[in-house]
Every structure is written in C-alpha cells, then in structure tokens.
Design a protein around this motif. Structure first.
Motif, PDB file in Angstrom:
ATOM      1  N   THR A  71       0.825  -1.211   0.000  1.00 44.90           N
ATOM      2  CA  THR A  71       0.000   0.000   0.000  1.00 44.90           C
ATOM      3  C   THR A  71       0.862   1.265   0.000  1.00 44.90           C
ATOM      4  O   THR A  71       0.493   2.266  -0.618  1.00 44.90           O
ATOM      5  N   LYS A  72       2.008   1.209   0.643  1.00 45.09           N
ATOM      6  CA  LYS A  72       2.895   2.367   0.634  1.00 45.09           C
ATOM      7  C   LYS A  72       3.398   2.657  -0.771  1.00 45.09           C
ATOM      8  O   LYS A  72       3.404   3.814  -1.216  1.00 45.09           O
ATOM      9  N   ARG A  73       3.798   1.619  -1.495  1.00 41.42           N
ATOM     10  CA  ARG A  73       4.267   1.810  -2.865  1.00 41.42           C
ATOM     11  C   ARG A  73       3.148   2.341  -3.757  1.00 41.42           C
ATOM     12  O   ARG A  73       3.370   3.191  -4.629  1.00 41.42           O
ATOM     13  N   ILE A  74       1.932   1.843  -3.551  1.00 43.73           N
ATOM     14  CA  ILE A  74       0.798   2.302  -4.366  1.00 43.73           C
ATOM     15  C   ILE A  74       0.545   3.791  -4.149  1.00 43.73           C
ATOM     16  O   ILE A  74       0.379   4.557  -5.107  1.00 43.73           O
ATOM     17  N   PHE A  75       0.529   4.223  -2.905  1.00 43.03           N
ATOM     18  CA  PHE A  75       0.240   5.628  -2.633  1.00 43.03           C
ATOM     19  C   PHE A  75       1.408   6.528  -3.021  1.00 43.03           C
ATOM     20  O   PHE A  75       1.188   7.702  -3.370  1.00 43.03           O
ATOM     21  N   ASP A  80       3.227  10.525  -7.042  1.00 45.01           N
ATOM     22  CA  ASP A  80       4.111  10.924  -8.143  1.00 45.01           C
ATOM     23  C   ASP A  80       3.315  11.232  -9.412  1.00 45.01           C
ATOM     24  O   ASP A  80       3.606  12.203 -10.119  1.00 45.01           O
ATOM     25  N   ARG A  81       2.324  10.386  -9.719  1.00 42.86           N
ATOM     26  CA  ARG A  81       1.530  10.604 -10.923  1.00 42.86           C
ATOM     27  C   ARG A  81       0.739  11.904 -10.832  1.00 42.86           C
ATOM     28  O   ARG A  81       0.646  12.661 -11.812  1.00 42.86           O
ATOM     29  N   THR A 149      -6.697  -2.136   5.627  1.00 45.52           N
ATOM     30  CA  THR A 149      -7.063  -0.793   6.087  1.00 45.52           C
ATOM     31  C   THR A 149      -5.956  -0.179   6.945  1.00 45.52           C
ATOM     32  O   THR A 149      -5.764   1.039   6.918  1.00 45.52           O
ATOM     33  N   MET A 150      -5.223  -1.000   7.683  1.00 50.09           N
ATOM     34  CA  MET A 150      -4.090  -0.489   8.450  1.00 50.09           C
ATOM     35  C   MET A 150      -3.037   0.076   7.507  1.00 50.09           C
ATOM     36  O   MET A 150      -2.503   1.171   7.725  1.00 50.09           O
ATOM     37  N   GLY A 151      -2.719  -0.659   6.433  1.00 50.62           N
ATOM     38  CA  GLY A 151      -1.745  -0.174   5.466  1.00 50.62           C
ATOM     39  C   GLY A 151      -2.203   1.087   4.767  1.00 50.62           C
ATOM     40  O   GLY A 151      -1.416   2.025   4.557  1.00 50.62           O
ATOM     41  N   VAL A 152      -3.480   1.146   4.405  1.00 48.40           N
ATOM     42  CA  VAL A 152      -4.007   2.323   3.722  1.00 48.40           C
ATOM     43  C   VAL A 152      -3.971   3.539   4.631  1.00 48.40           C
ATOM     44  O   VAL A 152      -3.533   4.629   4.237  1.00 48.40           O
ATOM     45  N   SER A 153      -4.426   3.388   5.870  1.00 50.57           N
ATOM     46  CA  SER A 153      -4.463   4.526   6.792  1.00 50.57           C
ATOM     47  C   SER A 153      -3.061   5.019   7.141  1.00 50.57           C
ATOM     48  O   SER A 153      -2.853   6.228   7.318  1.00 50.57           O
ATOM     49  N   MET A 154      -2.087   4.119   7.238  1.00 50.41           N
ATOM     50  CA  MET A 154      -0.732   4.529   7.579  1.00 50.41           C
ATOM     51  C   MET A 154      -0.038   5.260   6.436  1.00 50.41           C
ATOM     52  O   MET A 154       0.881   6.052   6.673  1.00 50.41           O
ATOM     53  N   ASN A 155      -0.467   5.032   5.192  1.00 50.50           N
ATOM     54  CA  ASN A 155       0.252   5.571   4.035  1.00 50.50           C
ATOM     55  C   ASN A 155      -0.534   6.589   3.222  1.00 50.50           C
ATOM     56  O   ASN A 155      -0.021   7.083   2.217  1.00 50.50           O
TER      57      ASN A 155
END
Length: 290
Positions: A71-75, A80-81, A149-155
């Motif tokens: 999720t960090k790489r996705i965000f 960047d985009r 959701t933990m990964g999304v909220s952190m990143n």
C-alpha cells in the motif's frame, strides 16, 4: 517496563479489593476477561502449542508488513503521478487521503469488524466468535481487511499507528486458531491461551520488547504466573523466526532502498520541471516574455 509493572500491581490490588462489592459495575465489563483466565488450566503440552502459535504469528506479522509495504508503494505512485500531471504538490495531498478514505469506508461497509481501531469489536469477536455465532469466512475476511485498512491509513495521510490494529488482528487470529484446533467448540484447548499467545506473539515478531508484550495479555486477562510460560514461548519463537533470522532487517533495508529510489526519482522530476520552466523564460541567453 518498570512503570508498567508497578501499574499492573496497583491494578490487581484495587481489582481484588473491589471485586466482591455489588455496586462495582466495572467488574461486569471485565467478567469476560476473568472468565478466560479461570477456564485456562496450565499443562506442559501447551508449551508445544505455544511454539506453533509463535510460528503462525510470525506468518501473520510477515503478511501484515508486506501489505503495508504494498500500500505504501501504491500511494507513493499515486502521489508521483498526480504531481507529474498537475505540477502542484498540494493536489496530491488531497488526492491521497481522498482515495484512502474511500477505500477504508468501503472496507468498513463490507467488513464491519474493521471499523475504528478495534476497541469496539474485540469483546464481540471473543464472545460470539468463540461460540461459532460469527462464521469463519467473516473472521478470515475481517483479519485480512484489517491488515489492508491499516496499510491504507498509515500511508494515505491518516493519523494513528499500528498497535491497536495489530491487537485486533491478533485477537481475531486467536479466535480462528482456537476454532480450528477445537472443532465443535469443545473445551479441550483453552480460548484464553490462544488469545493471550497471539496477542503477544504477533506484535512480538517484529517489536523488540518481549517483556512488555508478555505482560500485556497478562494484565488484560488477569493471568497467573504459570500461564506466562506459553505466552513467553510464543513470543520468543515469533521473534526468532522474524528478527533472529535476519528477515526483518532484510525487508527494512529493501524498503529503505526503494524509498531512496523514489525520492531520487521525485527530485529528478522536479529538477527537469524547473529546467523546462527556465528554458521557457530564457531562450538563447535572452529573457523571453511569457
């Protein structure tokens, strides 16, 4: 840790002094935790079960960190985009939380057990999950959804950490493991042992504070000294498999390297954008009106 121990001693003293009073309403709230402790009778074979729990906790911690990394790489790519498309950094600060909020809201609607930090659902998960009133599919989906959701909220810009989400994941895993190990909801294995061991071993796989994590379920579930042994074994096994093997260090270095590469790419993109703006303002060494 010393402060934690002193607080736990005071907590036990106040609890046992007030537990026989009828007007002490807090006892009713903690009755479930006390029941889990009273139903757990220590046996030496539980040490081997605790070692298996430690191995499973290592896998759960590994999957959780992998999902957080993905999720960090996705965000980062979204950021960047958006920056490359708009040319303004402030727009990505709006887009990332918006996308993250949509994802978290959708997951909360699909899997209600992932709502919030987990404090509202821990009691119902233990109470109804142990009785089989919550299906295995719901628990499995909720556990992985909580990781996501933990990964999304952190990143994506939301405040908060990983402690309470990891505790929720651990307790759901403990209920699931108990149901798998005891088909038909029999009392062959104590539910309190599974919950306590997972509660300590999952965060203990990557957090170098074994004593604190062993004392956490001990104070929450009002456990005795003999019940500390399985919890300690599960934490040690999980930590040795994750950190002792060097896997956690390798994952951390890989993430740091990718973060540096992403930072370098962003710096180069900004430099190219600045150079293009300078080329528009100056042509052949002479200023050009824009």
């Amino acid at each position: 840790t010393s402060i934690f121990i002193v607080a736990a001693i005071v907590n036990f003293g106040v609890f046992y002094c007030l537990r026989d009073q009828d007007n002490f309403a807090y006892i009713n709230v903690m009755e479930q935790n006390v029941t889990l402790s009273m139903q757990w009778t220590f046996k030496f074979r539980q040490l081997f079960v605790a070692a298996l729990i430690g191995a499973v906790s290592f896998l759960i911690a590994l999957v959780s960190l992998i999902i957080v990394g993905i999720t960090k790489r996705i965000f980062l790519r979204i950021k960047d985009r958006v920056n490359a498309f708009s040319g303004n950094k402030w727009l990505s600060r709006i887009v990332s939380p918006t996308v993250g909020g949509l994802l978290i809201g959708t997951m909360c609607y699909v899997c209600p057990l992932v709502v919030g930090n987990g404090g509202m659902v821990l009691g119902p998960v233990v109470r109804f999950g142990a009785k089989g009133e919550i299906s295995d599919n719901v628990l499995w989906c909720s556990m992985f959804a909580k990781m996501f959701t933990m990964g999304v909220s952190m990143n994506s810009g939301f405040i908060g950490g990983f402690l309470f989400p990891i505790i929720t994941i651990s307790i759901i895993a403990g209920v699931l493991a108990h149901r798998i190990a005891t088909p038909g909801n029999s009392d062959d294995e104590p539910l309190g042992m599974y919950i306590a061991c997972f509660l300590a071993a999952v965060p203990g796989a990557f957090a170098p504070m074994p004593l604190t994590l062993v004392l956490l379920p001990t104070s929450v579930l009002f456990l005795g000294l003999d019940q500390l042994a399985p919890i300690t074994v599960s934490v040690i096994v999980a930590y040795l498999l994750f950190c002792g093997s060097g896997l956690f260090e390798k994952i951390s270095k890989t993430r740091e390297k990718k973060d540096e590469e992403a930072t370098d790419e962003e710096t180069m993109a900004l430099a190219e954008q600045e150079q293009e703006e300078n080329d528009l303002v100056y042509k052949n060494g002479r200023p050009v009106l824009t």
